[in-house]
Design a protein around this motif. Structure first.
Motif, PDB file in Angstrom:
ATOM      1  N   LEU A   1      88.614  24.991  50.573  1.00 35.02           N
ATOM      2  CA  LEU A   1      87.528  24.561  49.687  1.00 35.02           C
ATOM      3  C   LEU A   1      87.183  25.653  48.688  1.00 35.02           C
ATOM      4  O   LEU A   1      87.340  26.839  48.969  1.00 35.02           O
ATOM      5  CB  LEU A   1      86.278  24.217  50.500  1.00 35.02           C
ATOM      6  CG  LEU A   1      86.352  23.054  51.480  1.00 35.02           C
ATOM      7  CD1 LEU A   1      84.964  22.763  52.043  1.00 35.02           C
ATOM      8  CD2 LEU A   1      86.905  21.804  50.820  1.00 35.02           C
TER       9      LEU A   1
ATOM     10  N   ALA B   1      84.423  34.528  57.290  1.00 36.33           N
ATOM     11  CA  ALA B   1      84.273  33.101  57.598  1.00 36.33           C
ATOM     12  C   ALA B   1      84.168  32.325  56.300  1.00 36.33           C
ATOM     13  O   ALA B   1      83.368  32.670  55.437  1.00 36.33           O
ATOM     14  CB  ALA B   1      83.029  32.876  58.448  1.00 36.33           C
ATOM     15  N   TYR B   2      85.005  31.324  56.177  1.00 37.37           N
ATOM     16  CA  TYR B   2      84.938  30.457  55.000  1.00 37.37           C
ATOM     17  C   TYR B   2      85.504  29.088  55.366  1.00 37.37           C
ATOM     18  O   TYR B   2      86.177  28.934  56.375  1.00 37.37           O
ATOM     19  CB  TYR B   2      85.696  31.062  53.819  1.00 37.37           C
ATOM     20  CG  TYR B   2      87.167  31.295  54.075  1.00 37.37           C
ATOM     21  CD1 TYR B   2      87.612  32.475  54.654  1.00 37.37           C
ATOM     22  CD2 TYR B   2      88.119  30.334  53.749  1.00 37.37           C
ATOM     23  CE1 TYR B   2      88.947  32.696  54.909  1.00 37.37           C
ATOM     24  CE2 TYR B   2      89.465  30.541  53.998  1.00 37.37           C
ATOM     25  CZ  TYR B   2      89.876  31.722  54.584  1.00 37.37           C
ATOM     26  OH  TYR B   2      91.206  31.924  54.845  1.00 37.37           O
ATOM     27  N   MET B   3      85.185  28.108  54.525  1.00 40.65           N
ATOM     28  CA  MET B   3      85.708  26.763  54.750  1.00 40.65           C
ATOM     29  C   MET B   3      87.103  26.701  54.142  1.00 40.65           C
ATOM     30  O   MET B   3      87.228  26.770  52.915  1.00 40.65           O
ATOM     31  CB  MET B   3      84.814  25.714  54.082  1.00 40.65           C
ATOM     32  CG  MET B   3      83.363  25.761  54.520  1.00 40.65           C
ATOM     33  SD  MET B   3      83.198  25.248  56.233  1.00 40.65           S
ATOM     34  CE  MET B   3      81.425  25.056  56.387  1.00 40.65           C
ATOM     35  N   PRO B   4      88.144  26.591  54.962  1.00 41.65           N
ATOM     36  CA  PRO B   4      89.507  26.679  54.415  1.00 41.65           C
ATOM     37  C   PRO B   4      89.821  25.547  53.443  1.00 41.65           C
ATOM     38  O   PRO B   4      89.458  24.395  53.690  1.00 41.65           O
ATOM     39  CB  PRO B   4      90.396  26.593  55.659  1.00 41.65           C
ATOM     40  CG  PRO B   4      89.558  25.958  56.693  1.00 41.65           C
ATOM     41  CD  PRO B   4      88.143  26.334  56.401  1.00 41.65           C
TER      42      PRO B   4
ATOM     43  N   ALA C   1      89.944  30.397  60.056  1.00 41.07           N
ATOM     44  CA  ALA C   1      89.150  30.895  58.923  1.00 41.07           C
ATOM     45  C   ALA C   1      87.734  31.285  59.342  1.00 41.07           C
ATOM     46  O   ALA C   1      86.954  31.742  58.502  1.00 41.07           O
ATOM     47  CB  ALA C   1      89.090  29.823  57.832  1.00 41.07           C
ATOM     48  N   GLY C   2      87.409  31.126  60.604  1.00 39.74           N
ATOM     49  CA  GLY C   2      86.055  31.465  61.071  1.00 39.74           C
ATOM     50  C   GLY C   2      85.028  30.413  60.684  1.00 39.74           C
ATOM     51  O   GLY C   2      83.823  30.649  60.764  1.00 39.74           O
ATOM     52  N   ALA C   3      85.503  29.243  60.252  1.00 43.52           N
ATOM     53  CA  ALA C   3      84.573  28.216  59.765  1.00 43.52           C
ATOM     54  C   ALA C   3      83.749  27.585  60.887  1.00 43.52           C
ATOM     55  O   ALA C   3      82.673  27.061  60.632  1.00 43.52           O
ATOM     56  CB  ALA C   3      85.338  27.130  59.015  1.00 43.52           C
TER      57      ALA C   3
ATOM     58  N   ARG D   1      92.772  25.167  61.750  1.00 42.07           N
ATOM     59  CA  ARG D   1      92.592  25.796  60.441  1.00 42.07           C
ATOM     60  C   ARG D   1      91.167  26.359  60.305  1.00 42.07           C
ATOM     61  O   ARG D   1      90.965  27.468  59.833  1.00 42.07           O
ATOM     62  CB  ARG D   1      92.859  24.760  59.348  1.00 42.07           C
ATOM     63  CG  ARG D   1      92.972  25.316  57.949  1.00 42.07           C
ATOM     64  CD  ARG D   1      93.280  24.235  56.942  1.00 42.07           C
ATOM     65  NE  ARG D   1      94.631  23.709  57.074  1.00 42.07           N
ATOM     66  CZ  ARG D   1      94.923  22.490  57.530  1.00 42.07           C
ATOM     67  NH1 ARG D   1      93.966  21.670  57.876  1.00 42.07           N
ATOM     68  NH2 ARG D   1      96.168  22.096  57.629  1.00 42.07           N
ATOM     69  N   ASP D   2      90.198  25.594  60.768  1.00 38.68           N
ATOM     70  CA  ASP D   2      88.803  26.053  60.721  1.00 38.68           C
ATOM     71  C   ASP D   2      88.594  27.249  61.637  1.00 38.68           C
ATOM     72  O   ASP D   2      87.872  28.184  61.316  1.00 38.68           O
ATOM     73  CB  ASP D   2      87.859  24.923  61.162  1.00 38.68           C
ATOM     74  CG  ASP D   2      87.618  23.919  60.048  1.00 38.68           C
ATOM     75  OD1 ASP D   2      87.984  24.213  58.896  1.00 38.68           O
ATOM     76  OD2 ASP D   2      87.064  22.840  60.332  1.00 38.68           O
TER      77      ASP D   2
ATOM     78  N   ARG E   1      89.821  17.155  50.211  1.00 38.17           N
ATOM     79  CA  ARG E   1      90.616  18.389  50.199  1.00 38.17           C
ATOM     80  C   ARG E   1      92.099  18.068  50.415  1.00 38.17           C
ATOM     81  O   ARG E   1      92.963  18.576  49.701  1.00 38.17           O
ATOM     82  CB  ARG E   1      90.131  19.329  51.318  1.00 38.17           C
ATOM     83  CG  ARG E   1      90.893  20.628  51.420  1.00 38.17           C
ATOM     84  CD  ARG E   1      90.468  21.413  52.636  1.00 38.17           C
ATOM     85  NE  ARG E   1      90.920  20.830  53.893  1.00 38.17           N
ATOM     86  CZ  ARG E   1      92.159  20.917  54.370  1.00 38.17           C
ATOM     87  NH1 ARG E   1      93.078  21.571  53.684  1.00 38.17           N
ATOM     88  NH2 ARG E   1      92.490  20.355  55.507  1.00 38.17           N
TER      89      ARG E   1
ATOM     90  N   LEU F   1      80.403  28.835  60.954  1.00 41.62           N
ATOM     91  CA  LEU F   1      79.574  28.302  59.870  1.00 41.62           C
ATOM     92  C   LEU F   1      79.086  26.892  60.195  1.00 41.62           C
ATOM     93  O   LEU F   1      77.958  26.530  59.883  1.00 41.62           O
ATOM     94  CB  LEU F   1      80.373  28.281  58.560  1.00 41.62           C
ATOM     95  CG  LEU F   1      80.809  29.641  58.025  1.00 41.62           C
ATOM     96  CD1 LEU F   1      81.713  29.476  56.811  1.00 41.62           C
ATOM     97  CD2 LEU F   1      79.605  30.498  57.665  1.00 41.62           C
TER      98      LEU F   1
END
Lengths: 301, 340
Positions: free
Chosen positions: B107, B102-105, A127-129, A123-124, A33, A132
């Protein structure tokens, strides 16, 4: 509206991969990325400036002034290699490679580390990652390791790979009778270990700090700002109290002092034992900070 | 490092019709606060609604189902795994779709789903193949190659659903899956979920404030209030009226009919005056809800209609909605002097 087709949701009865592959999945995805951005590539090559400058120094000393050393004021090849130029010392010394551009390399490394690493978990979080990640079959420590390896790899790209390319280039172009390889080879493994340690420590602290915020900009400013401020504070205290131990206030100086010892480079005037102690305390604090901010129970739901 | 590639133990989802989630005396405490108090329920395969007010303990149940919480007491068994001791293994077989964005930033949709699959233990090649299939399934075609950050809310929901599905989860936990969606997007997601349950035989737990969604999708529901399970059962059982209530519509003098019913000791509720006054629907205007006591038979309603010269057009047992069930249950279990 798409309807469900038979091939759209098949069962999976195969084996599941282990923790190591999952950590590497995080690392490789993140590195891909980051390197897919053109802006990053431009920034990356800017940050490689010390290595490029060292490359030029080696090129000039071995190729450009080859045969015309007398004109440059150097008697023979060994003298040319050992001569101290405006951007660095003798290219036979470990210090030349340990800190390219007489400290300029470290300064750029700190900026680079802030930009690529300070926001890696922030950053994660934004984004709420994290939710996940933590609802998958991995532990928070695996997630953290995946991110840590990413930052470590990027820092090594900037620090270690640059100097290694310079050294390999120098070996390939150095005259065989100059003794360049035999002079430099003994310290190369220690130098690699020192740079790996330096980058690993920075990567660990960066990732740990990054866990507690969801603002990437704040994370970058905090990292660079805190290191710079503490460095300045250490300098002021040193002038006031005239004692080298005041440099222990600066985490950057501390980790650099230990790296110098590993590489066998000319040490700064700080005590190595005190530096190791401060380093240990800072790492313990970073670990505590990470555990406190990466709790699935608080992040999920 | 530990290898999580251990074989799948007996999974309720794949083994047969046994319960897919079993909680027994499950208790969760945060300090002195008891979030879940000796909760016991079992959920058969299929779709199950998890209902409760904010702070009722739904999140703690969710964390238990995902094996993220160490309980103060009790046991939790989910798709054949001990949720307390086998959290990592369990999460390889459970899919979760969070409520929040919610997501993988950085990507794309495709890369996000591939990563999700790999984190759940799929080999890289398998994860890639299944990611394409699942994204096609949820209706993300060419958009899968774009950065998720630029997706609409509905598309982000679809990516989250694809991430929950990619590793062949036996059980999906969906937290407010239709939250914030426009009506069209909501119908689309619900249709997809219905297909998953009814065609693909997936099991899911749906936590939603939109009780109509729960009613439309689920066969079972569990109601939780103040950390306790206050009702559970099939939607059919839960919505069956406790009182014998009937929807009655007549052709004739509604007022006379209503007065006669009341004078006979029967509880009658007419449509709200404002609604009936403004309604152009004659059916609504001539409808009442009749509640019979245990000793009263339905025959009395027919007799009264005949007595006032009205003709019964409709006489149907009234069903409660999940909303009625929820409100009644919460009110019944409210602490004295507390919320009603």
């Amino acid at each position: 509206m798409t309807t469900i087709h038979d091939f759209g949701l098949r069962g999976y009865d195969g084996d599941r991969v282990g923790v190591r592959e999952r950590i590497l999945a995080i690392t490789t995805t993140e590195i891909r990325r980051i390197f897919s951005k053109k802006m990053f590539l431009v920034f990356f090559f800017l940050m490689m400036a010390p290595a490029i400058m060292a490359f030029v120094i080696v090129w000039i000393r071995f190729i450009v002034i080859e045969g015309s050393g007398q004109l440059m004021g150097f008697g023979n090849r060994m003298e040319r290699m050992a001569a101290r130029g405006p951007f660095g010392g003798s290219i036979l010394d470990v210090d030349f490679y340990f800190d390219l551009l007489r400290g300029g390399g470290t300064a750029l490394t700190l900026i680079f580390s802030g930009v690529v690493g300070a926001g890696i978990i922030a950053r994660d979080r934004a984004a709420g990652a994290l939710e996940l990640y933590f609802t998958r079959g991995i532990r928070p420590i695996s997630y953290f390791l995946g991110k840590f390896l990413t930052v470590w790899f990027l820092l090594l790209c900037q620090v270690l790979f640059g100097f290694l390319i310079v050294w390999i280039f120098a070996v390939s172009v150095a005259p065989t009778d100059s003794g360049y390889f035999s002079e430099t080879w003994p310290f190369i493994p220690r130098l690699i270990a020192a740079q790996a340690f330096f980058c690993a420590t920075l990567a660990f602290w960066l990732c740990a700090l990054s866990t507690s915020t969801d603002s990437v900009r704040f994370a970058i400013l905090r990292w660079i700002g805190v290191l710079a401020v503490l460095r300045i504070v250490a300098g002021i205290l040193n002038k006031l109290f005239m004692t080298p131990s005041t440099h222990l206030v600066s985490p950057h100086q501390v980790v650099k002092r230990i790296a110098q010892a590993i590489a066998g480079a000319e040490p700064s005037d700080m005590s190595l034992e005190s530096s190791i102690l401060v380093w240990g305390v800072l790492c313990a604090l970073a670990l505590y900070w990470t555990r406190r901010h990466l709790r699935p129970v608080e992040i999920v739901g | 490092m530990r290898d999580t590639s251990s074989p799948h133990p007996t999974s309720a989802a794949s083994a047969g019709p046994g319960p897919i989630v079993v909680l027994e005396d499950f208790t969760v405490r945060y300090g002195k606060f008891t979030a879940v108090d000796r909760a016991s329920f079992s959920m058969p395969p299929g779709a199950c609604g998890l209902l409760g007010q904010n702070g009722a303990g739904k999140s703690s149940i969710l964390k238990a189902v995902l094996g993220l919480i160490r309980p103060a007491g009790g046991t939790a068994r989910v798709v054949g795994f001990d949720a307390v001791r086998q959290g990592i293994e369990l999460r390889d077989h459970v899919g979760y779709m969070p409520e929040k964005e919610a997501y993988m930033p950085g990507l794309s949709g495709l890369d996000s789903v591939i990563l999700a699959g790999r984190l759940s233990g799929l080999p890289k090649g398998v994860a890639k193949q299944r990611a394409h299939e699942v994204l096609w399934l949820v209706g993300l075609d060419e958009a899968r190659y774009r950065d998720v950050a630029g997706y609409s809310l509905g598309m982000k929901q679809k990516v989250k659903l694809a991430m929950a599905l990619v590793h062949d989860a036996d059980l999906l936990f969906l937290d407010e899956p239709t939250n914030g969606l426009d009506p069209e997007g909501r119908v689309e997601i619900l249709t997809l979920l219905k297909d998953l349950v009814r065609v693909k035989k997936k099991s899911l737990i749906l936590s939603s404030h939109i009780l109509a969604d729960v009613e439309a999708l689920c066969e079972h529901a569990v109601l939780i209030d103040h950390g306790r399970i206050v009702a559970q059962g099939t939607i059919e059982e839960l919505t069956r009226g406790a009182l014998r209530s009937y929807d009655v519509r007549i052709d004739g003098d509604l007022q006379a009919f209503t007065e006669k019913l009341r004078s006979s000791g029967i509880l009658v509720e007419t449509a709200a005056p404002a609604a009936s006054a403004s309604s152009t629907d004659p059916a609504l205007a001539a409808s009442v809800e009749v509640r019979l006591a245990d000793e009263q038979t339905t025959a009395i309603v027919f007799e009264i209609a005949r007595a006032v010269g009205a003709r019964l057009r409709r006489f149907e047992p009234k069903r409660r909605t999940m909303s009625d069930v929820f409100l009644e249950t919460v009110a019944a279990n409210a602490p004295s002097g507390g919320r009603s």
